[in-house]
Design an enzyme around this catalytic site. Structure first.
Site, PDB file in Angstrom:
ATOM      1  N   ARG A   1      27.592  42.381  23.204  1.00  0.00           N
ATOM      2  CA  ARG A   1      27.557  43.691  23.845  1.00  0.00           C
ATOM      3  C   ARG A   1      27.397  44.756  22.774  1.00  0.00           C
ATOM      4  O   ARG A   1      27.569  44.495  21.586  1.00  0.00           O
ATOM      5  CB  ARG A   1      28.838  43.950  24.649  1.00  0.00           C
ATOM      6  CG  ARG A   1      30.102  43.886  23.830  1.00  0.00           C
ATOM      7  CD  ARG A   1      31.358  44.152  24.626  1.00  0.00           C
ATOM      8  NE  ARG A   1      31.454  45.539  25.056  1.00  0.00           N
ATOM      9  CZ  ARG A   1      32.572  46.068  25.580  1.00  0.00           C
ATOM     10  NH1 ARG A   1      33.648  45.313  25.746  1.00  0.00           N
ATOM     11  NH2 ARG A   1      32.605  47.322  25.945  1.00  0.00           N
TER      12      ARG A   1
ATOM     13  N   ASP B   1      40.536  40.245  25.628  1.00  0.00           N
ATOM     14  CA  ASP B   1      39.282  39.529  25.368  1.00  0.00           C
ATOM     15  C   ASP B   1      38.637  39.954  24.048  1.00  0.00           C
ATOM     16  O   ASP B   1      37.547  39.514  23.723  1.00  0.00           O
ATOM     17  CB  ASP B   1      38.290  39.718  26.526  1.00  0.00           C
ATOM     18  CG  ASP B   1      38.347  41.106  27.131  1.00  0.00           C
ATOM     19  OD1 ASP B   1      38.782  42.042  26.427  1.00  0.00           O
ATOM     20  OD2 ASP B   1      37.964  41.253  28.302  1.00  0.00           O
TER      21      ASP B   1
ATOM     22  N   ASP C   1      42.738  44.792  23.776  1.00  0.00           N
ATOM     23  CA  ASP C   1      42.355  44.098  25.000  1.00  0.00           C
ATOM     24  C   ASP C   1      42.389  42.597  24.771  1.00  0.00           C
ATOM     25  O   ASP C   1      42.040  42.111  23.695  1.00  0.00           O
ATOM     26  CB  ASP C   1      40.953  44.523  25.442  1.00  0.00           C
ATOM     27  CG  ASP C   1      40.928  45.942  25.993  1.00  0.00           C
ATOM     28  OD1 ASP C   1      42.003  46.546  26.141  1.00  0.00           O
ATOM     29  OD2 ASP C   1      39.816  46.451  26.271  1.00  0.00           O
TER      30      ASP C   1
ATOM     31  N   ARG D   1      32.607  39.499  28.272  1.00  0.00           N
ATOM     32  CA  ARG D   1      33.051  38.343  29.044  1.00  0.00           C
ATOM     33  C   ARG D   1      31.906  37.777  29.873  1.00  0.00           C
ATOM     34  O   ARG D   1      31.130  38.521  30.475  1.00  0.00           O
ATOM     35  CB  ARG D   1      34.208  38.743  29.968  1.00  0.00           C
ATOM     36  CG  ARG D   1      35.480  39.083  29.219  1.00  0.00           C
ATOM     37  CD  ARG D   1      36.618  39.418  30.167  1.00  0.00           C
ATOM     38  NE  ARG D   1      37.011  38.275  30.983  1.00  0.00           N
ATOM     39  CZ  ARG D   1      38.269  38.009  31.325  1.00  0.00           C
ATOM     40  NH1 ARG D   1      39.255  38.780  30.893  1.00  0.00           N
ATOM     41  NH2 ARG D   1      38.557  36.984  32.083  1.00  0.00           N
TER      42      ARG D   1
ATOM     43  N   ASP E   1      41.326  55.057  29.655  1.00  0.00           N
ATOM     44  CA  ASP E   1      41.489  55.083  28.207  1.00  0.00           C
ATOM     45  C   ASP E   1      40.796  56.295  27.593  1.00  0.00           C
ATOM     46  O   ASP E   1      41.264  56.847  26.587  1.00  0.00           O
ATOM     47  CB  ASP E   1      40.966  53.793  27.576  1.00  0.00           C
ATOM     48  CG  ASP E   1      39.564  53.419  28.030  1.00  0.00           C
ATOM     49  OD1 ASP E   1      39.045  54.049  28.983  1.00  0.00           O
ATOM     50  OD2 ASP E   1      38.985  52.491  27.440  1.00  0.00           O
TER      51      ASP E   1
END
Length: 416
Positions: free
Chosen positions: A139, A107, A105, A219, A191
């Site tokens: 996170r 990010d 990904d 994010r 996914d």
């Protein structure tokens, strides 16, 4: 759609194709790409396929600039926004040339030795999927499957079912053999379906647990797909995953074991404290969306694999009992502690959440039974070990009297 390939001459058969789908990815894209360049595997053994999914924040321009100067062979595709991550990943997979692919990904970023360690693991063991240890930045991150490095494992010998993100190393031959692609009708959970299918079809899975291979980043702008989207998407995701499990596994122990994942991780969060705050219409809509799933897949085998508070919530959902669900959630919200009630000769433990033993409510006692170890007010409550039942008090007295009588008959003093 247009493709731009610049930079170093492309290698014919790289070890890994890193596929990056990018939408409004600045500035997170910068450390993401740097982490691929920094791989100890070597630039000549890696290629990048980056898909700019209709970004307007400079993501596309930065990808072109990176491709022009990087030692890592990089192809950039610019396309109109597809609405989700599946499309860009499928484009990248169609273009991939590596023996393995890694979906990264935009990010997130890799540990420097990630690809080298994962490729070596797959080559050494002939496994088709490799999980690298994950660390969260701002996170949470899955942990239960990374207790130790495993050269080879599977769905039923480890906790890999609880990490179904696509950010793993996949043998491309496996994906092409079964024409595996991401479902573009799903906007979240795509996914999970893809990865679980890969686990099932694979010739084994490996786990790298002694090195952080992937850093997943929260994010600040809230544009990550898991931070947005309507609740209906979560039910679509649960449906896709449950149906996939049912396609591969007939009713029974293995199906029930795998169903834990979509029930607990995808469905259950729709019926937590936020459900209490929702409007009446939303509450009812969620119960109706869950009904087809519980009708087909909620079984006693799934129920007994769950902790009591989880099991009760899903039981109330399956029965359409909004009233009991609300009471249960308010009990949890108040942080009240259920009494541990032991029944039977073996002292089987039950957790007395609201309506335990209430015949009018009609909730079976087994819904309150402890079937897996859990903690109650700091005390571990476990399932009694199977074995001979503990003799009753009367039987213990009779045995003692018999021993005393035998001792007296043999001329030995009786022991009190």
């Amino acid at each position: 759609m247009n493709e731009n390939e610049t930079g170093m001459a492309a290698v014919e058969i790289p070890d890994v194709t890193v596929i990056i789908g990018a939408y409004e990815a600045m500035p997170y894209l910068i450390p993401c790409l740097k982490s691929v360049e920094a791989q100890t595997l070597g630039a000549d053994r890696i290629e990048i396929v980056a898909v700019n999914d209709g970004s307007t924040d400079g993501t596309g321009e930065y990808l072109d600039e990176f491709a022009a100067r990087s030692k890592v062979s990089t192809r950039v595709v610019h396309q109109e926004n597809s609405g989700g991550p599946s499309g860009p990943r499928n484009v990248g997979l169609d273009m991939a040339r590596g023996r393995y692919v890694f979906f990264l990904d935009a990010d997130d970023y890799l540990g420097d030795e990630a690809l080298e360690r994962m490729v070596a693991m797959a080559d050494r063991n002939g496994t088709d999927v490799v999980l690298g240890k994950i660390e969260g930045i701002g996170r949470g991150a899955p942990k239960s499957m990374f207790g130790r490095t495993l050269e080879r494992t599977d769905l039923f010998s480890s906790n890999i079912k609880f990490t179904l993100s696509a950010e793993k190393l996949f043998r491309r031959e496996l994906l092409e053999k079964h024409r595996m692609r991401f479902d573009q009708q799903l906007y979240t959970g795509e996914d999970a379906r893809f990865t679980l299918e890969a686990y099932v079809r694979s010739n084994g899975v490996s786990i790298v647990a002694d090195y952080v291979c992937l850093y997943i980043v929260r994010r600040d702008d809230g544009k990550h797909i898991t931070q947005s989207g309507s609740y209906a998407m979560r039910f679509d995701s649960a449906t896709a995953l449950m149906d996939l499990i049912a396609d591969f596994f007939p009713p029974g122990e293995q199906r029930d074991e795998l169903m834990i994942r979509p029930f607990v991780i995808t469905l259950l969060p729709q019926f937590d404290h936020r459900w209490l705050k929702a409007k009446t219409g939303t509450r009812q809509d969620k119960l109706e969306l869950a009904q087809p799933l519980t009708d087909k897949y909620w079984t006693p085998g799934v129920a007994r694999r769950l902790k009591v508070p989880e099991r009760l919530r899903l039981h109330y959902v399956a029965e359409g009992r909004a009233d009991l669900l609300e009471e249960h959630l308010r009990f949890l919200q108040a942080k009240e502690v259920p009494e541990v009630v032991r029944k039977g000769r073996e002292g089987k433990p039950y957790l007395a959440y609201p309506h335990f033993g209430d015949k009018e409510a009609g909730v079976p006692d087994e819904m309150y039974a402890v079937t897996v170890p859990e903690w109650v007010d700091g005390v571990r409550v476990s399932v009694p070990k199977a074995g001979k039942p503990k003799p009753s008090f009367a039987r213990r007295v009779v045995r003692k009297l018999r021993r005393m009588a035998r001792g007296t008959a043999a001329g030995r003093p009786a022991r009190s």
